[in-house]
Design a protein around this motif. Structure first.
Motif, PDB file in Angstrom:
ATOM      1  N   TRP A 365      35.420  32.119  54.416  1.00 39.95           N
ATOM      2  CA  TRP A 365      36.200  33.230  54.963  1.00 39.95           C
ATOM      3  C   TRP A 365      36.256  33.036  56.479  1.00 39.95           C
ATOM      4  CZ3 TRP A 365      34.598  39.040  53.843  1.00 39.95           C
ATOM      5  CH2 TRP A 365      35.701  39.871  54.080  1.00 39.95           C
ATOM      6  N   HIS A 378      33.767  40.983  41.400  1.00 33.81           N
ATOM      7  CA  HIS A 378      34.494  42.174  40.955  1.00 33.81           C
ATOM      8  C   HIS A 378      33.602  43.400  41.099  1.00 33.81           C
ATOM      9  CE1 HIS A 378      36.208  45.036  38.010  1.00 33.81           C
ATOM     10  NE2 HIS A 378      37.354  44.515  38.421  1.00 33.81           N
ATOM     11  N   GLN A 382      37.393  48.865  42.116  1.00 35.61           N
ATOM     12  CA  GLN A 382      37.939  48.332  43.373  1.00 35.61           C
ATOM     13  C   GLN A 382      38.613  46.979  43.207  1.00 35.61           C
ATOM     14  OE1 GLN A 382      35.230  48.434  46.740  1.00 35.61           O
ATOM     15  NE2 GLN A 382      34.075  50.081  45.815  1.00 35.61           N
ATOM     16  N   GLY A 383      38.447  46.348  42.068  1.00 32.98           N
ATOM     17  CA  GLY A 383      39.014  45.006  41.869  1.00 32.98           C
ATOM     18  C   GLY A 383      38.107  43.941  42.457  1.00 32.98           C
ATOM     19  N   VAL A 384      38.746  42.812  42.852  1.00 27.07           N
ATOM     20  CA  VAL A 384      37.949  41.720  43.424  1.00 27.07           C
ATOM     21  C   VAL A 384      37.698  42.000  44.902  1.00 27.07           C
ATOM     22  CG1 VAL A 384      37.967  39.270  44.025  1.00 27.07           C
ATOM     23  CG2 VAL A 384      38.645  39.997  41.749  1.00 27.07           C
ATOM     24  N   VAL A 385      36.446  41.915  45.275  1.00 25.09           N
ATOM     25  CA  VAL A 385      36.027  42.286  46.629  1.00 25.09           C
ATOM     26  C   VAL A 385      35.404  41.072  47.302  1.00 25.09           C
ATOM     27  CG1 VAL A 385      34.308  43.668  47.872  1.00 25.09           C
ATOM     28  CG2 VAL A 385      35.681  44.720  46.081  1.00 25.09           C
ATOM     29  N   ARG A 386      35.755  40.890  48.585  1.00 30.81           N
ATOM     30  CA  ARG A 386      35.127  39.835  49.388  1.00 30.81           C
ATOM     31  C   ARG A 386      33.955  40.432  50.147  1.00 30.81           C
ATOM     32  NH1 ARG A 386      40.139  37.123  52.649  1.00 30.81           N
ATOM     33  NH2 ARG A 386      40.949  35.856  50.942  1.00 30.81           N
ATOM     34  N   LYS A 415      30.235  38.757  35.451  1.00 28.90           N
ATOM     35  CA  LYS A 415      31.443  38.047  35.012  1.00 28.90           C
ATOM     36  C   LYS A 415      31.661  38.298  33.521  1.00 28.90           C
ATOM     37  CE  LYS A 415      30.845  34.429  38.459  1.00 28.90           C
ATOM     38  NZ  LYS A 415      30.561  33.023  38.738  1.00 28.90           N
ATOM     39  N   ARG A 416      32.844  37.927  33.052  1.00 21.14           N
ATOM     40  CA  ARG A 416      33.138  38.125  31.622  1.00 21.14           C
ATOM     41  C   ARG A 416      32.218  37.248  30.780  1.00 21.14           C
ATOM     42  NH1 ARG A 416      37.436  41.140  30.624  1.00 21.14           N
ATOM     43  NH2 ARG A 416      38.975  41.364  32.273  1.00 21.14           N
TER      44      ARG A 416
ATOM     45  N   GLU B  11      35.746  43.501  52.066  1.00 19.16           N
ATOM     46  CA  GLU B  11      37.180  43.780  51.978  1.00 19.16           C
ATOM     47  C   GLU B  11      37.629  43.673  50.540  1.00 19.16           C
ATOM     48  OE1 GLU B  11      38.986  41.956  56.114  1.00 19.16           O
ATOM     49  OE2 GLU B  11      39.826  41.333  54.199  1.00 19.16           O
ATOM     50  N   ILE B  12      38.583  44.519  50.186  1.00 16.82           N
ATOM     51  CA  ILE B  12      39.158  44.378  48.843  1.00 16.82           C
ATOM     52  C   ILE B  12      40.199  43.267  48.899  1.00 16.82           C
ATOM     53  CG2 ILE B  12      40.554  45.496  47.079  1.00 16.82           C
ATOM     54  CD1 ILE B  12      39.181  48.123  47.817  1.00 16.82           C
ATOM     55  N   GLU B  13      40.009  42.257  48.058  1.00 17.77           N
ATOM     56  CA  GLU B  13      40.927  41.115  48.055  1.00 17.77           C
ATOM     57  C   GLU B  13      42.100  41.359  47.115  1.00 17.77           C
ATOM     58  OE1 GLU B  13      39.275  36.998  47.976  1.00 17.77           O
ATOM     59  OE2 GLU B  13      40.352  36.878  46.083  1.00 17.77           O
ATOM     60  N   ASN B  14      41.783  41.893  45.926  1.00 20.39           N
ATOM     61  CA  ASN B  14      42.829  42.131  44.937  1.00 20.39           C
ATOM     62  C   ASN B  14      42.423  43.343  44.101  1.00 20.39           C
ATOM     63  OD1 ASN B  14      44.622  42.161  42.855  1.00 20.39           O
ATOM     64  ND2 ASN B  14      44.568  39.941  42.504  1.00 20.39           N
ATOM     65  N   PRO B  15      43.056  44.500  44.366  1.00 21.88           N
ATOM     66  CA  PRO B  15      42.593  45.730  43.702  1.00 21.88           C
ATOM     67  C   PRO B  15      42.871  45.761  42.207  1.00 21.88           C
ATOM     68  CG  PRO B  15      44.523  46.161  45.053  1.00 21.88           C
ATOM     69  CD  PRO B  15      44.144  44.751  45.308  1.00 21.88           C
ATOM     70  N   VAL B  16      43.774  44.916  41.723  1.00 17.44           N
ATOM     71  CA  VAL B  16      44.103  44.989  40.286  1.00 17.44           C
ATOM     72  C   VAL B  16      43.487  43.841  39.497  1.00 17.44           C
ATOM     73  CG1 VAL B  16      46.239  46.256  40.621  1.00 17.44           C
ATOM     74  CG2 VAL B  16      46.279  43.756  40.672  1.00 17.44           C
ATOM     75  N   ALA B  17      42.805  42.958  40.184  1.00 13.82           N
ATOM     76  CA  ALA B  17      42.239  41.804  39.469  1.00 13.82           C
ATOM     77  C   ALA B  17      41.091  42.240  38.571  1.00 13.82           C
ATOM     78  CB  ALA B  17      41.748  40.758  40.462  1.00 13.82           C
ATOM     79  N   GLY B  18      40.933  41.529  37.476  1.00  9.54           N
ATOM     80  CA  GLY B  18      39.848  41.819  36.534  1.00  9.54           C
ATOM     81  C   GLY B  18      38.572  41.112  36.939  1.00  9.54           C
ATOM     82  N   ARG B  19      37.600  41.163  36.031  1.00  9.67           N
ATOM     83  CA  ARG B  19      36.315  40.526  36.322  1.00  9.67           C
ATOM     84  C   ARG B  19      36.464  39.011  36.387  1.00  9.67           C
ATOM     85  NH1 ARG B  19      33.565  42.895  31.369  1.00  9.67           N
ATOM     86  NH2 ARG B  19      31.831  41.529  31.827  1.00  9.67           N
ATOM     87  N   LEU B  20      35.553  38.390  37.104  1.00  2.71           N
ATOM     88  CA  LEU B  20      35.599  36.940  37.259  1.00  2.71           C
ATOM     89  C   LEU B  20      35.261  36.257  35.933  1.00  2.71           C
ATOM     90  CD1 LEU B  20      33.793  36.367  40.684  1.00  2.71           C
ATOM     91  CD2 LEU B  20      36.200  36.808  40.251  1.00  2.71           C
ATOM     92  N   ILE B  21      35.790  35.057  35.793  1.00  2.74           N
ATOM     93  CA  ILE B  21      35.489  34.230  34.619  1.00  2.74           C
ATOM     94  C   ILE B  21      34.400  33.246  35.032  1.00  2.74           C
ATOM     95  CG2 ILE B  21      36.460  32.658  32.902  1.00  2.74           C
ATOM     96  CD1 ILE B  21      37.819  35.340  32.846  1.00  2.74           C
ATOM     97  N   PRO B  22      33.361  33.091  34.243  1.00  2.80           N
ATOM     98  CA  PRO B  22      32.318  32.125  34.622  1.00  2.80           C
ATOM     99  C   PRO B  22      32.876  30.712  34.722  1.00  2.80           C
ATOM    100  CG  PRO B  22      31.590  33.494  32.791  1.00  2.80           C
ATOM    101  CD  PRO B  22      33.039  33.775  32.996  1.00  2.80           C
TER     102      PRO B  22
END
Lengths: 442, 284
Positions: A365, A378, A382-386, A415-416, B11-22
């Motif tokens: 970053w 995630h 809030q979705g994906v957060v940095r 994670k899923r 910071e919120i990067e993507n508010p609609v994105a789902g959980r991460l995939i391993p």
């Protein structure tokens, strides 16, 4: 040596390793045990969920299953249900443990190469989950009531939450009688104070069973509080303190607790850093006390046999939630953990920066024109957060360090995972921890 | 001089994105393959020479026959084609058997996969006789562990018992034969031949009809799976007691050295072959 290792399979007895898992409050013991169970079972299905362990096995076959509980009195750690809760959508973090439980896993390790014809060696891993609050009772085993009271009251002076209990203790007249109502009031004020300090993020809160009582009715001897005076009340409180210590000792000498061979001590140092200097110093002091209790070379009259130093061959001091910082910072986190404890000289020990459930991924970053290693994950709602949580110090922070803003930790979601939690759980350093604890047994 | 630090930031990067995939699991580092060894190269060379020169000789022979008389050429071609066809059929049969053995591994992996366990169980049951009774129970359970338990308690147990019976019968024969045969060298040959027959008999219980190379492949797998089953020494001891409970066999086992060992090998071999052929791994 390879011949000796291979020949172990000829002994028709399953060897047993009992590993104590304990840690400061909310440090992640439940997650660690869940991840261990799920990933070991995945290893048994041929999935390299713990790569370091796969490398250590060097091609030997591995079969894993949860050991049957039989007629054992020790409650079993329900890893299957906890893994399933992590795999739901939205995921549920497993509920923390509120009593002692046991996770038992049977490993059958085959032989490779020219020894392939030999039988597999059987190994039972027993992970004993010990509530974090109770861990802090260990230093009490080597203390008397007077010393404990003086150090506790002195420490409480720094906290406004302790104003009521300190006012009560210091306000009692000299030689006060051992009145039950007075003792009950003092005990209640002290427990309230401990709870208030706990919600503030402090860790060194003794006795641990005041905050997490053992199952069943509360015995009368549990009604005491730190007191520096003399007279009949002091005698009563001292008797109760001694009874408390004896009860802990007896409990730890039960067969279920005996024979601990290895120990994992967990602490959430990142959250302590984030909570501020007071909370961090408190956690550091708690860790140091626990490490010192474990590191006593001579047998202590009150220390149970399973905690006598020569009983535990290897100790891992683990800083959890390492996935909240980028991989470049994790060496600092492990170093910080190692600097906070006094190395036990009777056992092999190592510090780890570990994430039982890795919720994040690293990325670079650019902040204020400079590239920094950060993580993203995630967060529910809030979705994906940095997150860039700041620099992790590699040793105990000094005054200058505390003048900078420290870490802020988002509540990342796992994670899923595969439905039912039957796949693998992504982890950081869990495989290295397991190899460190078991390398002489594998 | 103090270094300027970058303040922590979220910071919120993507508010609609789902959980991460391993991420995919890292490959486990294994020792690099040493490649073909000297003996392998010599063997491969001999194989190429024998097969290639034979083919050339046959080709030249057929060409010569055509030069003498066309009908001789056609007859030679027919003989060569028939011979080659039979060899190809045998090779195909061997390859198909080895493929079926590999399919057991795939089935075993599928049974271990919670998402595929039920389909894999049905696939295996279809290959077994008298397994239709289990279908309703299989349809009723969804827990992969319960599916495995059902298979272990049902067809896997029945076939394993049949395999053990074959092992006991072979053990009885070995006990008698090793006592009767005068030469220790001959003992070894008889044990080997009976062992191979036993491997093929047990494989037959699982629907396999192994031929020569297939049997070799199966024996190899059986030796590897021996890691699983030889640990069950108590079970083998129990079976040995059952075999030697016969008064005559007891006398032989007491008088003739090696009788007990040969019989024991048959019991272990039967269990190991069953473990190699069964997609359901035995419970430890």
């Amino acid at each position: 040596m390879q011949i000796l290792e291979a020949a172990r399979g000829l002994i028709p007895v399953r060897r047993r390793v009992r590993i104590g898992v304990t840690g400061l409050r909310r440090s992640g013991k439940t997650s660690l045990l869940t991840s261990l169970a799920v990933n070991l079972l995945a290893m048994g299905r041929g999935i390299p969920a713990l790569p370091e362990l796969s490398g250590h096995l060097a091609g030997r076959s591995l079969r894993v299953k949860l050991a049957p509980a039989g007629a054992d009195a020790m409650p079993r750690f329900d890893a299957t249900a906890k893994a399933a809760s992590l795999a739901t959508d939205p995921p549920q973090w497993p509920h923390p443990t509120d009593t002692v439980s046991l996770l038992a896993v049977d490993l059958d390790i085959g032989q490779a190469g020219m020894f392939g014809f030999l039988p597999a060696q059987g190994l039972r891993l027993e992970f004993l989950d010990y509530p974090g609050e109770w861990l802090l009772d260990l230093p009490l085993l080597a203390q008397n009531f007077t010393d404990w009271s003086e150090s506790t009251l002195r420490r409480l002076e720094a906290f406004p939450e302790a104003r009521d209990v300190l006012g009560f203790v210091h306000g009692l007249p000299k030689g006060v009688a051992a009145d039950e109502d007075l003792v009950a009031s003092g005990h209640r004020l002290y427990v309230d104070c401990l709870r208030a300090l706990q919600s503030r993020g402090l860790s060194l809160l003794q006795p641990g069973r005041f905050l997490m009582p053992a199952p069943g009715a509360t015995p009368p001897w549990q009604g005491f509080f730190p007191f520096s005076g003399s007279g009949r009340m002091a005698s009563l409180l001292q008797d109760r303190f001694d009874a408390y210590v004896r009860a802990i000792k007896q409990e730890l000498q039960q067969p279920g607790f005996a024979g601990i061979d290895r120990l994992i001590v967990i602490a959430d140092l990142l959250s302590a850093l984030h909570a501020g200097r007071v909370a961090f110093d408190d956690a550091a002091q708690a860790l140091a006390l626990v490490a010192a209790a474990l590191g006593q070379r001579r047998p202590l009259p009150l220390l149970p046999s399973w905690l006598q130093p020569w009983g535990i061959g290897r100790i891992a001091f683990v800083a959890t939630k390492a996935d909240h910082v980028a991989s470049r910072q994790r060496a600092n986190l492990a170093s910080l953990m190692s600097k906070l404890i006094e190395a036990p000289d009777h056992a092999d020990w190592r510090a780890f920066a570990l994430a039982s459930i890795n919720c994040t991924e690293d990325f670079v970053w650019t902040l204020d024109g400079r590239p920094v290693s950060a993580v993203r994950g995630h967060v529910a709602g809030q979705g994906v957060v940095r997150s860039y949580p700041g620099e992790v110090p590699n040793q105990r922070p000094d005054l200058a360090d505390w003048s900078h803003a420290f870490l802020s930790l988002p509540n990342f979601s796992p994670k899923r995972l595969d439905p039912g939690g039957r796949g693998t759980i992504p982890q950081i350093e869990l495989d290295r921890l397991l190899v460190f604890l078991l390398e002489d047994m594998l | 001089m103090s270094e300027t630090r970058i303040a922590p930031r979220i910071e919120i990067e993507n508010p609609v994105a789902g959980r991460l995939i391993p991420e995919a699991l890292p490959a486990v580092a294994t020792a690099p393959s040493p490649g073909m060894g000297t003996l392998g190269l010599i063997g491969a060379g001999l194989g190429v020479l024998v097969a290639g020169l034979s083919a050339l000789s046959i080709g030249n022979f057929i060409a010569d026959e055509f030069a003498r008389a066309p009908w001789l050429g056609w007859v030679s071609s027919a003989v060569a084609a028939t011979g080659a066809g039979l060899i190809a059929t045998a090779a195909w049969r061997e390859l198909r058997f080895i493929h079926k053995l590999d399919a057991v591994d795939q089935l075993r992996a599928d049974l271990a996969d919670p998402n595929r366990a039920k389909d894999a169980a049905k696939t295996w049951l279809r290959t077994l006789p008298h397994s239709a009774d289990l279908a309703p129970a299989l349809d009723a359970v969804n827990d992969p562990d319960a599916i495995l338990a059902l298979l272990r308690a049902g067809p896997a147990k029945i076939i394993a018992e049949q395999a053990q019976a074959l092992g006991r019968a072979a053990a009885m024969q070995m006990a008698a034969i090793t006592a009767a045969v005068p030469s220790p060298a001959l003992d070894g040959a008889i044990v080997t031949l009976r062992g191979i027959r036993l491997v093929r008999q047990v494989a037959g219980l699982y629907g396999f009809r192994p031929s020569t190379f297939g049997t070799i492949a199966l024996v190899r797998r059986t030796l590897l799976s021996g890691v699983y089953v030889t640990s069950a020494n108590l079970v083998v001891d129990m079976m040995m007691k059952a075999v030697t409970s016969n008064a005559h066999v007891q006398t032989l086992a007491g008088d003739v050295a090696g009788t007990g060992t040969a019989a024991r090998r048959m019991i272990v071999l039967a269990r190991a072959t069953a473990a190699a052929c069964s997609p359901v791994s035995p419970e430890a």
